[in-house]
Write an enzyme that holds these catalytic residues in place. Structure first.
Site, PDB file in Angstrom:
ATOM      1  N   ASP A   1       0.853  -1.191   0.000  1.00 25.70           N
ATOM      2  CA  ASP A   1       0.000   0.000   0.000  1.00 25.70           C
ATOM      3  C   ASP A   1       0.886   1.237   0.000  1.00 25.70           C
ATOM      4  OD1 ASP A   1      -2.308   1.496   0.102  1.00 25.70           O
ATOM      5  OD2 ASP A   1      -2.522   1.380   2.268  1.00 25.70           O
ATOM      6  N   MET A   2       0.737   2.072  -1.017  1.00 25.58           N
ATOM      7  CA  MET A   2       1.524   3.289  -1.080  1.00 25.58           C
ATOM      8  C   MET A   2       1.070   4.250   0.021  1.00 25.58           C
ATOM      9  SD  MET A   2       3.558   2.607  -3.553  1.00 25.58           S
ATOM     10  CE  MET A   2       4.326   4.194  -3.874  1.00 25.58           C
TER      11      MET A   2
ATOM     12  N   ASP B   1      -3.171   2.678  -6.008  1.00 25.46           N
ATOM     13  CA  ASP B   1      -2.114   2.769  -4.995  1.00 25.46           C
ATOM     14  C   ASP B   1      -1.952   1.524  -4.138  1.00 25.46           C
ATOM     15  OD1 ASP B   1      -4.502   2.991  -3.660  1.00 25.46           O
ATOM     16  OD2 ASP B   1      -3.922   4.718  -2.448  1.00 25.46           O
ATOM     17  N   GLU B   2      -2.545   0.398  -4.510  1.00 22.67           N
ATOM     18  CA  GLU B   2      -2.368  -0.814  -3.715  1.00 22.67           C
ATOM     19  C   GLU B   2      -2.461  -2.053  -4.575  1.00 22.67           C
ATOM     20  OE1 GLU B   2      -5.417  -2.076  -0.953  1.00 22.67           O
ATOM     21  OE2 GLU B   2      -6.869  -0.712  -1.862  1.00 22.67           O
TER      22      GLU B   2
END
Length: 384
Positions: A20-21, A129-130
């Site tokens: 996860d960013m 983003d994940e």
């Protein structure tokens, strides 16, 4: 002559990673404006780009927009995504406001996913983003693999991420959130009881505010409480299927595979609200969230190079009733404005007489497009 039986190697225990960013949209913004590092920054609200080094402040914002994301410094002040900008201004008036930049987000999303694909191609894309990754067949230990993933992301993008590694997707998603930002958390033998059970039940993906409140009325606050709950009590209040799922997740059971199919039949975006929202009283917030879901869905379609002819919505009400509506168009679409317009037509076919706990938008009947299509910025529609 009796044939010799060759013993086969025992199957490896599954190792699934959730990457996860960290504060992705905000972090991408800080790459462009590095002087803002360490300061409370929010993204959203149709902010204007900085001019002559002068940044907009949250206290000066006027409008009904909502926050897309915020840096950890802003979150420490009580600001979070999907919060109204005016409410956030009361909590963090000096926070800096940056505009959304979907082109940059797509660029860095492609970069980090390409970088980790060098380590393992077994990736399930969960959004901009994940991702989930299946590490089962790799020989390195989990700590080394986690560090390699984080290093690959940093080298490719200059950004940091958090990684959780466990035997399944459920625990890995929880784990990736435990030591943010820049975390690496491995859930092994004994860690379910030590690290997961003390957490609030709401930390489980899928247990939203409504279910959390209902569990609390039963004296169930933590995941450990849920694991110890009587099955018949849960069935009485949630029904058989949900009760079984609650017990499974509380005991860390999840056999879902990492899905890597390259040609999805449907692409969707949905969000569960932090509190149940009223269709009339929270109309501005719901309309903004609805708009952003359509924009994010358009980005997903463009990134995968597909478009779809059927647009649909999904609503979950405060009584857990789920309603879906679909609209098939004359021609396939990919831009956010067209998705937003069609989904708005679907919404008009639903009676919004109860509070909402989830809103989702999807596009199906997908087909490839010849070239990436830059989504248009939609004109905001009212929810109903």
């Amino acid at each position: 002559m009796t044939p010799t039986r060759v013993a086969s190697a025992p199957p490896r225990e599954r190792r699934i990673a959730h990457l996860d960013m960290d504060a992705f949209f905000a972090s991408v913004g800080l790459l462009r404006y590095p002087d803002l590092r360490g300061q409370p920054v929010v993204i959203g609200g149709w902010a204007s780009p900085p001019e002559n080094g002068q940044y907009a402040r949250l206290r000066d914002y006027v409008g009904r927009g909502v926050i897309t994301t915020a840096t950890y410094e802003a979150r420490a002040l009580g600001v979070h995504s999907a919060m109204g900008m005016m409410k956030a201004a009361r909590l963090a008036p000096d926070a800096i406001v940056l505009p959304v930049d979907f082109q940059a987000y797509r660029h860095y999303s492609r970069l980090f996913k390409a970088a980790v694909a060098v380590i393992t191609p077994c990736i399930e894309d969960r959004g901009i983003d994940e991702i989930y990754l299946d590490l089962t067949d790799l020989n390195d230990d989990s700590m080394a693999l986690g560090r390699a993933l984080k290093r690959a992301v940093r080298d490719a993008t200059g950004l940091v991420c958090s990684v959780g590694i466990s035997p399944n997707k459920l625990l890995s998603k929880i784990a990736s959130d435990l030591d943010k930002p820049d975390g690496l958390t491995i859930i092994g033998p004994g860690d379910l009881e030590r690290r997961i059970w003390p957490l609030p039940a709401s930390k489980v993906n899928g247990i939203g505010p409504k279910a959390t409140r209902k569990l609390q009325t039963l004296g169930i606050v933590t995941i450990a409480d849920l694991a110890a709950a009587a099955p018949d009590l849960l069935q009485q209040h949630f029904g058989l299927g949900t009760a079984q799922w609650l017990l499974d997740v509380a005991h860390g059971r999840d056999d879902r595979p990492v899905v890597t199919e390259s040609e999805p039949k449907t692409i969707s975006r949905e969000t569960t609200f932090e509190r149940d929202l009223h269709a009339r009283h929270d109309r501005a917030l719901l309309s903004q969230i609805f708009l952003e879901l359509c924009e994010h869905l358009s980005q997903d379609l463009a990134r995968k190079g597909v478009r779809g002819a059927t647009v649909g919505i999904k609503l979950r009400f405060d009584d857990f009733r789920i309603v879906t509506r679909d609209l098939t168009l004359d021609a396939p679409v990919t831009d956010a404005e067209a998705i937003h317009r069609a989904a708005g037509q679907c919404l008009k076919r639903v009676t919004l007489n109860r509070r909402l706990r989830l809103l989702g938008v999807r596009v199906s009947k997908l087909e490839p497009i010849a070239a990436p299509h830059e989504p248009h910025r939609p004109v905001q529609l009212e929810l109903c």
